[in-house]
Design a protein around this motif. Structure first.
Motif, PDB file in Angstrom:
ATOM      1  N   UNK A  72      -6.737  15.345   9.408  1.00 52.76           N
ATOM      2  CA  UNK A  72      -6.207  14.146  10.065  1.00 52.76           C
ATOM      3  C   UNK A  72      -6.811  12.859   9.482  1.00 52.76           C
ATOM      4  N   UNK A  73      -7.277  12.914   8.241  1.00 50.91           N
ATOM      5  CA  UNK A  73      -7.905  11.753   7.609  1.00 50.91           C
ATOM      6  C   UNK A  73      -6.923  10.597   7.487  1.00 50.91           C
ATOM      7  N   UNK A  74      -7.465   9.396   7.608  1.00 50.93           N
ATOM      8  CA  UNK A  74      -6.648   8.205   7.349  1.00 50.93           C
ATOM      9  C   UNK A  74      -6.429   8.107   5.842  1.00 50.93           C
ATOM     10  N   UNK A  75      -5.543   7.195   5.450  1.00 55.45           N
ATOM     11  CA  UNK A  75      -5.302   7.013   4.020  1.00 55.45           C
ATOM     12  C   UNK A  75      -6.573   6.566   3.309  1.00 55.45           C
ATOM     13  N   UNK A  76      -7.348   5.689   3.923  1.00 59.68           N
ATOM     14  CA  UNK A  76      -8.592   5.222   3.298  1.00 59.68           C
ATOM     15  C   UNK A  76      -9.594   6.362   3.167  1.00 59.68           C
ATOM     16  N   UNK A  77      -9.724   7.173   4.197  1.00 63.11           N
ATOM     17  CA  UNK A  77     -10.647   8.318   4.133  1.00 63.11           C
ATOM     18  C   UNK A  77     -10.201   9.296   3.052  1.00 63.11           C
ATOM     19  N   UNK A 105      -1.720  -2.277   9.058  1.00 60.87           N
ATOM     20  CA  UNK A 105      -2.699  -3.289   8.629  1.00 60.87           C
ATOM     21  C   UNK A 105      -4.118  -2.721   8.584  1.00 60.87           C
ATOM     22  N   UNK A 106      -4.457  -1.864   9.529  1.00 57.51           N
ATOM     23  CA  UNK A 106      -5.791  -1.248   9.524  1.00 57.51           C
ATOM     24  C   UNK A 106      -5.977  -0.394   8.265  1.00 57.51           C
ATOM     25  N   UNK A 107      -4.963   0.380   7.898  1.00 51.43           N
ATOM     26  CA  UNK A 107      -5.035   1.178   6.673  1.00 51.43           C
ATOM     27  C   UNK A 107      -5.252   0.275   5.460  1.00 51.43           C
ATOM     28  N   UNK A 108      -4.517  -0.826   5.402  1.00 49.97           N
ATOM     29  CA  UNK A 108      -4.626  -1.760   4.282  1.00 49.97           C
ATOM     30  C   UNK A 108      -6.051  -2.295   4.162  1.00 49.97           C
ATOM     31  N   UNK A 109      -6.624  -2.736   5.261  1.00 47.08           N
ATOM     32  CA  UNK A 109      -7.987  -3.270   5.254  1.00 47.08           C
ATOM     33  C   UNK A 109      -8.988  -2.195   4.841  1.00 47.08           C
ATOM     34  N   UNK A 110      -8.837  -0.997   5.361  1.00 50.38           N
ATOM     35  CA  UNK A 110      -9.766   0.095   5.051  1.00 50.38           C
ATOM     36  C   UNK A 110      -9.649   0.531   3.585  1.00 50.38           C
ATOM     37  N   UNK A 111      -8.439   0.582   3.053  1.00 51.28           N
ATOM     38  CA  UNK A 111      -8.248   0.969   1.650  1.00 51.28           C
ATOM     39  C   UNK A 111      -8.854  -0.091   0.730  1.00 51.28           C
ATOM     40  N   UNK A 142       0.843  -1.199   0.000  1.00 48.06           N
ATOM     41  CA  UNK A 142       0.000   0.000   0.000  1.00 48.06           C
ATOM     42  C   UNK A 142       0.876   1.247   0.000  1.00 48.06           C
ATOM     43  N   UNK A 143       1.917   1.235   0.797  1.00 48.77           N
ATOM     44  CA  UNK A 143       2.847   2.362   0.848  1.00 48.77           C
ATOM     45  C   UNK A 143       3.460   2.598  -0.538  1.00 48.77           C
ATOM     46  N   UNK A 144       3.892   1.527  -1.194  1.00 49.42           N
ATOM     47  CA  UNK A 144       4.465   1.634  -2.535  1.00 49.42           C
ATOM     48  C   UNK A 144       3.441   2.214  -3.503  1.00 49.42           C
ATOM     49  N   UNK A 145       2.202   1.742  -3.436  1.00 51.89           N
ATOM     50  CA  UNK A 145       1.137   2.259  -4.305  1.00 51.89           C
ATOM     51  C   UNK A 145       0.987   3.770  -4.116  1.00 51.89           C
ATOM     52  N   UNK A 146       0.922   4.220  -2.885  1.00 48.52           N
ATOM     53  CA  UNK A 146       0.741   5.653  -2.605  1.00 48.52           C
ATOM     54  C   UNK A 146       1.938   6.468  -3.097  1.00 48.52           C
TER      55      UNK A 146
END
Length: 184
Positions: A115-120, A50-56, A33-37
């Motif tokens: 302060x949004x998460x990556x998924x947001x 892992x939470x970011x990955x699941x949410x994305x 996910x980091x590489x994608x971004x």
């Protein structure tokens, strides 16, 4: 987490949805996910877990039906449903747009909470990009590859060139297979 050009937003949405197709899953870890971004222009630091990955991944699956609108038996109902998806994402994640120059970056537009998460951020940003694209080109400019062995999505801004395939390679492969089938 910044917005640059409208084309970037559409490309981000297309590429995000295409991280899961008939090919192996591409978002397999926080590192992927980091590489994608990073590959999509996000500046360091890009810290994901892992939470970011699941949410994305969940946001990705919410976006997928937007590209499938024209595949519905009733195209009008399909486009209304796709618009509902985009409007829902915008209502849930987007905020009033504002300019920011955080971390020494040049002025740029934000449509997600500071302060949004990556998924947001991805939900708000890609929904805005796709909504803007559809407003200018219609839902018919979004699609899913017509090749039997492909399910990649695409955005086609060309006015007079309807597109059925994600790449010329898929189009050629499909034509060759049809030709062989007719001649066998």
């Amino acid at each position: 987490m910044e917005i640059q050009s409208p084309d970037r937003l559409v490309r981000l949405a297309v590429d995000l949805v295409n991280t899961r197709t008939l090919d192996p899953e591409q978002l397999i870890s926080p590192a992927s996910l980091r590489t994608f971004l990073l590959e999509h222009g996000e500046p360091e630091p890009v810290d994901v877990n892992d939470h970011d990955l699941t949410a994305v991944r969940a946001i990705r699956e919410r976006l997928r039906p937007v590209f499938q609108a024209q595949l519905q038996t009733d195209a009008h109902a399909g486009t209304r449903a796709a618009a509902g998806v985009l409007n829902g994402l915008l209502a849930e994640y987007a905020v009033k747009p504002y300019l920011s120059d955080h971390d020494g970056a040049p002025w740029h537009l934000h449509v997600a909470e500071p302060d949004a998460s990556w998924a947001e951020w991805l939900a708000a940003t890609t929904a805005l990009g796709l909504a803007t694209f559809v407003a200018g080109h219609g839902f018919g400019a979004l699609g899913v590859c017509a090749a039997v062995d492909c399910e990649r999505v695409f955005a086609n801004p060309a006015e007079r060139r309807p597109r059925r395939f994600c790449t010329p390679r898929c189009a050629t492969r499909t034509r060759v297979a049809a030709h062989r089938s007719r001649n066998s």
